[in-house]
Design a protein around this motif. Structure first.
Motif, mmCIF file in Angstrom:
data_model
loop_
_atom_site.group_PDB
_atom_site.id
_atom_site.type_symbol
_atom_site.label_atom_id
_atom_site.label_comp_id
_atom_site.label_asym_id
_atom_site.label_seq_id
_atom_site.Cartn_x
_atom_site.Cartn_y
_atom_site.Cartn_z
ATOM 1 N N LEU A 1 -8.176 2.873 0.490
ATOM 2 C CA LEU A 1 -7.595 2.110 1.599
ATOM 3 C C LEU A 1 -8.540 0.997 2.027
ATOM 4 O O LEU A 1 -8.140 -0.160 2.148
ATOM 5 C CB LEU A 1 -7.318 3.029 2.794
ATOM 6 C CG LEU A 1 -6.976 2.323 4.110
ATOM 7 C CD1 LEU A 1 -5.655 1.582 4.010
ATOM 8 C CD2 LEU A 1 -6.979 3.326 5.262
ATOM 9 N N ARG A 2 -9.790 1.329 2.247
ATOM 10 C CA ARG A 2 -10.742 0.315 2.696
ATOM 11 C C ARG A 2 -10.957 -0.773 1.657
ATOM 12 O O ARG A 2 -11.109 -1.947 1.994
ATOM 13 C CB ARG A 2 -12.063 0.975 3.093
ATOM 14 C CG ARG A 2 -11.939 1.754 4.399
ATOM 15 C CD ARG A 2 -13.273 2.241 4.869
ATOM 16 N NE ARG A 2 -13.165 2.980 6.123
ATOM 17 C CZ ARG A 2 -14.174 3.620 6.673
ATOM 18 N NH1 ARG A 2 -15.382 3.610 6.098
ATOM 19 N NH2 ARG A 2 -14.007 4.276 7.804
ATOM 20 N N ASP B 1 -16.303 10.471 7.886
ATOM 21 C CA ASP B 1 -16.378 9.021 7.783
ATOM 22 C C ASP B 1 -17.799 8.601 7.408
ATOM 23 O O ASP B 1 -18.454 7.834 8.105
ATOM 24 C CB ASP B 1 -15.943 8.371 9.104
ATOM 25 C CG ASP B 1 -15.624 6.896 8.938
ATOM 26 O OD1 ASP B 1 -15.718 6.381 7.806
ATOM 27 O OD2 ASP B 1 -15.291 6.258 9.950
ATOM 28 N N TYR C 1 0.858 -1.190 0.000
ATOM 29 C CA TYR C 1 0.000 0.000 0.000
ATOM 30 C C TYR C 1 0.886 1.229 0.000
ATOM 31 O O TYR C 1 1.804 1.347 0.815
ATOM 32 C CB TYR C 1 -0.906 -0.024 1.238
ATOM 33 C CG TYR C 1 -1.749 1.217 1.391
ATOM 34 C CD1 TYR C 1 -2.864 1.409 0.584
ATOM 35 C CD2 TYR C 1 -1.425 2.188 2.331
ATOM 36 C CE1 TYR C 1 -3.641 2.547 0.711
ATOM 37 C CE2 TYR C 1 -2.206 3.324 2.466
ATOM 38 C CZ TYR C 1 -3.308 3.500 1.659
ATOM 39 O OH TYR C 1 -4.075 4.635 1.784
ATOM 40 N N PHE D 1 -7.925 12.174 9.967
ATOM 41 C CA PHE D 1 -9.174 11.530 10.347
ATOM 42 C C PHE D 1 -10.106 12.537 11.009
ATOM 43 O O PHE D 1 -9.718 13.286 11.904
ATOM 44 C CB PHE D 1 -8.928 10.366 11.307
ATOM 45 C CG PHE D 1 -10.203 9.732 11.772
ATOM 46 C CD1 PHE D 1 -10.962 8.970 10.900
ATOM 47 C CD2 PHE D 1 -10.669 9.933 13.054
ATOM 48 C CE1 PHE D 1 -12.158 8.397 11.308
ATOM 49 C CE2 PHE D 1 -11.865 9.375 13.471
ATOM 50 C CZ PHE D 1 -12.618 8.597 12.601
ATOM 51 N N ALA E 1 -9.206 8.710 -1.102
ATOM 52 C CA ALA E 1 -8.047 7.994 -0.546
ATOM 53 C C ALA E 1 -8.489 6.992 0.515
ATOM 54 O O ALA E 1 -7.930 5.897 0.619
ATOM 55 C CB ALA E 1 -7.037 8.976 0.039
ATOM 56 N N VAL E 2 -9.491 7.337 1.296
ATOM 57 C CA VAL E 2 -10.000 6.437 2.336
ATOM 58 C C VAL E 2 -10.756 5.272 1.699
ATOM 59 O O VAL E 2 -10.591 4.118 2.109
ATOM 60 C CB VAL E 2 -10.898 7.201 3.328
ATOM 61 C CG1 VAL E 2 -11.532 6.252 4.331
ATOM 62 C CG2 VAL E 2 -10.103 8.300 4.029
ATOM 63 N N ASN F 1 -3.238 7.552 12.030
ATOM 64 C CA ASN F 1 -4.304 8.138 11.228
ATOM 65 C C ASN F 1 -4.895 7.096 10.273
ATOM 66 O O ASN F 1 -6.116 6.985 10.142
ATOM 67 C CB ASN F 1 -3.758 9.341 10.450
ATOM 68 C CG ASN F 1 -4.821 10.047 9.641
ATOM 69 O OD1 ASN F 1 -5.805 10.537 10.177
ATOM 70 N ND2 ASN F 1 -4.602 10.109 8.338
ATOM 71 N N LEU F 2 -4.030 6.309 9.614
ATOM 72 C CA LEU F 2 -4.506 5.249 8.725
ATOM 73 C C LEU F 2 -5.405 4.295 9.505
ATOM 74 O O LEU F 2 -6.508 3.953 9.062
ATOM 75 C CB LEU F 2 -3.327 4.500 8.113
ATOM 76 C CG LEU F 2 -3.657 3.327 7.194
ATOM 77 C CD1 LEU F 2 -2.580 3.172 6.136
ATOM 78 C CD2 LEU F 2 -3.836 2.020 7.936
ATOM 79 N N TRP G 1 -8.880 5.525 10.306
ATOM 80 C CA TRP G 1 -9.822 5.443 9.197
ATOM 81 C C TRP G 1 -10.431 4.047 9.048
ATOM 82 O O TRP G 1 -11.441 3.878 8.381
ATOM 83 C CB TRP G 1 -9.155 5.859 7.885
ATOM 84 C CG TRP G 1 -9.122 7.348 7.700
ATOM 85 C CD1 TRP G 1 -8.022 8.150 7.704
ATOM 86 C CD2 TRP G 1 -10.241 8.211 7.482
ATOM 87 N NE1 TRP G 1 -8.390 9.459 7.513
ATOM 88 C CE2 TRP G 1 -9.758 9.524 7.372
ATOM 89 C CE3 TRP G 1 -11.619 8.008 7.377
ATOM 90 C CZ2 TRP G 1 -10.579 10.620 7.156
ATOM 91 C CZ3 TRP G 1 -12.444 9.096 7.168
ATOM 92 C CH2 TRP G 1 -11.931 10.388 7.055
ATOM 93 N N THR G 2 -9.848 3.030 9.680
ATOM 94 C CA THR G 2 -10.404 1.678 9.562
ATOM 95 C C THR G 2 -11.490 1.407 10.605
ATOM 96 O O THR G 2 -12.221 0.430 10.477
ATOM 97 C CB THR G 2 -9.314 0.596 9.693
ATOM 98 O OG1 THR G 2 -8.809 0.563 11.025
ATOM 99 C CG2 THR G 2 -8.187 0.817 8.697
ATOM 100 N N LEU H 1 -3.622 10.165 2.745
ATOM 101 C CA LEU H 1 -4.847 10.074 3.544
ATOM 102 C C LEU H 1 -5.129 11.405 4.234
ATOM 103 O O LEU H 1 -4.214 12.012 4.804
ATOM 104 C CB LEU H 1 -4.720 8.974 4.599
ATOM 105 C CG LEU H 1 -4.730 7.550 4.080
ATOM 106 C CD1 LEU H 1 -4.370 6.576 5.206
ATOM 107 C CD2 LEU H 1 -6.088 7.203 3.491
#
Length: 189
Positions: free
Chosen positions: A66-67, A55, A41, A50, A62-63, A93-94, A97-98, A47
């Protein structure tokens, strides 16, 4: 014939040529021998910060990327440095976002500590805590320490030590096996 499992490689470092990226690039290099496909990745720097208000659908592109990468993976391998006794802010931060998605829930995750012996424990502890909140499933036997000596990095930026390469292949195999167990029990492909 089943598809080759994908292991998503997440580096916690933004630094070019970091030892963490070296470990993950080496994992990608040995992946075919472990009968997996490893995908590195590269969107950490892109990103947004957050914000729970963001959300929501539609997610920032970008989010969403990632997801989607997490959702497509059979497992996740992390290699992150420790800054000030914990995870680097960009990597935290990554992970933040999860939390709002379900993609990482019950996803097999492991990490490689590339720091010198006796270092990196704060990052590991924080990673374990945060992954617990996200619902990820830590694959304990796949969480290993492989200290990186810069002298063991070849001209291509990969680890040249055969034992380190063997151990990374083993880690990938453990994650793939855990991912296939998740698929079998959930019925999801």
């Amino acid at each position: 014939m089943s598809a080759v499992p994908v292991i998503l490689l997440l580096s916690g470092s933004l630094r070019a040529g970091s030892t963490n990226e070296t470990v993950l690039r080496t994992a990608r290099d040995v992946a075919s021998a472990a009968r997996v496909r490893a995908v590195l990745y590269d969107g950490l720097a892109g990103l947004p910060h957050f914000n729970p208000d963001d959300d929501t659908e539609p997610l920032p592109p970008a989010v969403a990327g990632l997801r989607a990468a997490i959702d497509a993976a059979a497992g996740i391998l992390v290699c992150t440095p420790e800054y000030a006794g914990t995870l680097p802010g960009a990597f935290k931060n990554l992970l933040d976002w999860t939390v709002g998605g379900t993609e990482i829930c019950d996803k097999p995750v492991a990490w490689v500590n590339a720091a010198a012996p006796g270092r990196g424990g704060g990052a590991e502890a924080t990673l374990r805590t945060v992954l617990g909140y996200t619902g990820a499933r830590v694959v304990e036997p796949a969480c290993v320490a492989i200290p990186v000596d810069r002298g063991a990095v070849d001209a291509d930026g990969l680890l040249s030590d055969p034992e380190a390469r063997r151990r990374l292949g083993s880690v990938l195999g453990l994650l793939a096996a855990a991912g296939s167990e998740t698929v079998s029990s959930s019925g999801r492909p």
